[in-house]
Every structure is written in C-alpha cells, then in structure tokens.
Motif scaffolding. Structure first.
Motif, PDB file in Angstrom:
ATOM      1  N   ALA A   1       0.957  -1.211  -0.041  1.00 25.04           N
ATOM      2  CA  ALA A   1       0.058   0.173  -0.091  1.00 25.04           C
ATOM      3  C   ALA A   1       0.921   1.413  -0.115  1.00 25.04           C
ATOM      4  O   ALA A   1       0.520   2.523  -0.824  1.00 25.04           O
ATOM      5  N   ARG A   2       1.852   1.205   0.602  1.00 21.98           N
ATOM      6  CA  ARG A   2       2.836   2.353   0.822  1.00 21.98           C
ATOM      7  C   ARG A   2       3.443   2.792  -0.710  1.00 21.98           C
ATOM      8  O   ARG A   2       3.392   3.899  -1.065  1.00 21.98           O
ATOM      9  N   VAL A   3       3.775   1.941  -1.377  1.00 25.77           N
ATOM     10  CA  VAL A   3       4.506   1.965  -2.497  1.00 25.77           C
ATOM     11  C   VAL A   3       3.325   2.544  -3.635  1.00 25.77           C
ATOM     12  O   VAL A   3       3.555   3.264  -4.504  1.00 25.77           O
ATOM     13  N   LEU A   4       2.135   1.859  -3.390  1.00 29.65           N
ATOM     14  CA  LEU A   4       1.172   2.021  -4.297  1.00 29.65           C
ATOM     15  C   LEU A   4       0.493   3.361  -4.269  1.00 29.65           C
ATOM     16  O   LEU A   4      -0.315   3.926  -4.687  1.00 29.65           O
ATOM     17  N   GLN A   5       0.593   3.934  -2.827  1.00 31.16           N
ATOM     18  CA  GLN A   5       0.009   5.096  -2.447  1.00 31.16           C
ATOM     19  C   GLN A   5      -1.702   4.960  -2.353  1.00 31.16           C
ATOM     20  O   GLN A   5      -2.177   5.929  -2.179  1.00 31.16           O
ATOM     21  N   TRP A   6      -1.904   3.470  -2.085  1.00 27.53           N
ATOM     22  CA  TRP A   6      -3.380   3.173  -1.560  1.00 27.53           C
ATOM     23  C   TRP A   6      -3.289   1.735  -1.797  1.00 27.53           C
ATOM     24  O   TRP A   6      -2.540   1.032  -2.135  1.00 27.53           O
ATOM     25  N   ALA A   7      -4.359   1.161  -0.985  1.00 28.58           N
ATOM     26  CA  ALA A   7      -4.457  -0.189  -0.846  1.00 28.58           C
ATOM     27  C   ALA A   7      -5.951  -0.637  -1.591  1.00 28.58           C
ATOM     28  O   ALA A   7      -6.980  -0.899  -1.171  1.00 28.58           O
ATOM     29  N   PRO A   8      -5.836  -0.995  -3.184  1.00 29.02           N
ATOM     30  CA  PRO A   8      -6.904  -1.363  -3.894  1.00 29.02           C
ATOM     31  C   PRO A   8      -7.415  -2.805  -3.272  1.00 29.02           C
ATOM     32  O   PRO A   8      -6.509  -3.320  -2.830  1.00 29.02           O
ATOM     33  N   THR A   9      -8.641  -2.923  -3.447  1.00 34.69           N
ATOM     34  CA  THR A   9      -9.486  -4.247  -3.230  1.00 34.69           C
ATOM     35  C   THR A   9      -8.920  -4.939  -4.570  1.00 34.69           C
ATOM     36  O   THR A   9      -8.666  -4.314  -5.541  1.00 34.69           O
ATOM     37  N   SER A  10      -9.392  -6.270  -4.538  1.00 30.62           N
ATOM     38  CA  SER A  10      -9.173  -7.071  -5.730  1.00 30.62           C
ATOM     39  C   SER A  10     -10.029  -6.680  -6.779  1.00 30.62           C
ATOM     40  O   SER A  10      -9.674  -6.667  -7.807  1.00 30.62           O
TER      41      SER A  10
END
Length: 99
Positions: free
Chosen positions: A67-76
């Motif tokens: 999530a940190r790298v993506l800058q959000w935590a997407p659901t599947s």
C-alpha cells in the motif's frame, strides 16, 4: 442505482482477462491508479466474472503489503476494474465489477 441503467457486457472471457490483470499486478507490471469516484455512476459498464479465489486473495494480500508503494490499498475488485479500463477502454469510460 438500478442495474437496468448499466450496460452489461457478456460476450468476452472476462475471467481470463481479469486473472491476467491480477498476475500482472502481482508481478509489479501493473499498478492500478486510484479511482476518480468510489460509487456507481449511470454510465458504468458492468462486467460479471468469477475468478480464481486464491488468486483474488493473493491480490488483496499483495495490495495491503504494498500500500505504501502504491499510495493506496486497492481491493481485488478495484485492481480488476483498473486492469479492464487499462486494457479495453469501455465506451462509457468507467467500469464496475460485480460477482
């Protein structure tokens, strides 16, 4: 919002397409952008597909871990929607995934 307002696409092998997107996400080849909106809109296209449950779980776990790298935590589901938008550019420009 009633499903009658949505255009349903049923003529494609969506399961295979979504699973391909999941694999690209898990290997770091695809990073889904944060969506512009979080709720269904009238011009969305709905795609129904059943995907491999283990793969779906792996995507959710990977998203939480990165999530940190993506800058959000997407659901599947958000990963699947982003992948389909990236690959197929539906006419409405937006896509929602339902099971």
């Amino acid at each position: 919002m009633p499903c009658a307002l949505f255009n349903t696409l049923e003529s494609r092998p969506w399961q295979e397409e979504i699973e391909d997107g999941y694999l690209r996400f898990l290997t770091g080849d695809f990073h889904p952008p944060r969506p512009d909106h979080w709720y269904p809109c009238e011009d969305m296209t709905i795609v129904a597909a059943r995907v491999n449950a283990q793969l779906e779980t792996a995507v959710a776990d990977y998203a939480r871990e990165h999530a940190r790298v993506l800058q959000w935590a997407p659901t599947s589901r958000q990963v699947a929607v982003a992948w389909l938008l990236h690959e197929f550019h539906p006419p409405a420009g937006r896509l929602a995934l339902v099971r």
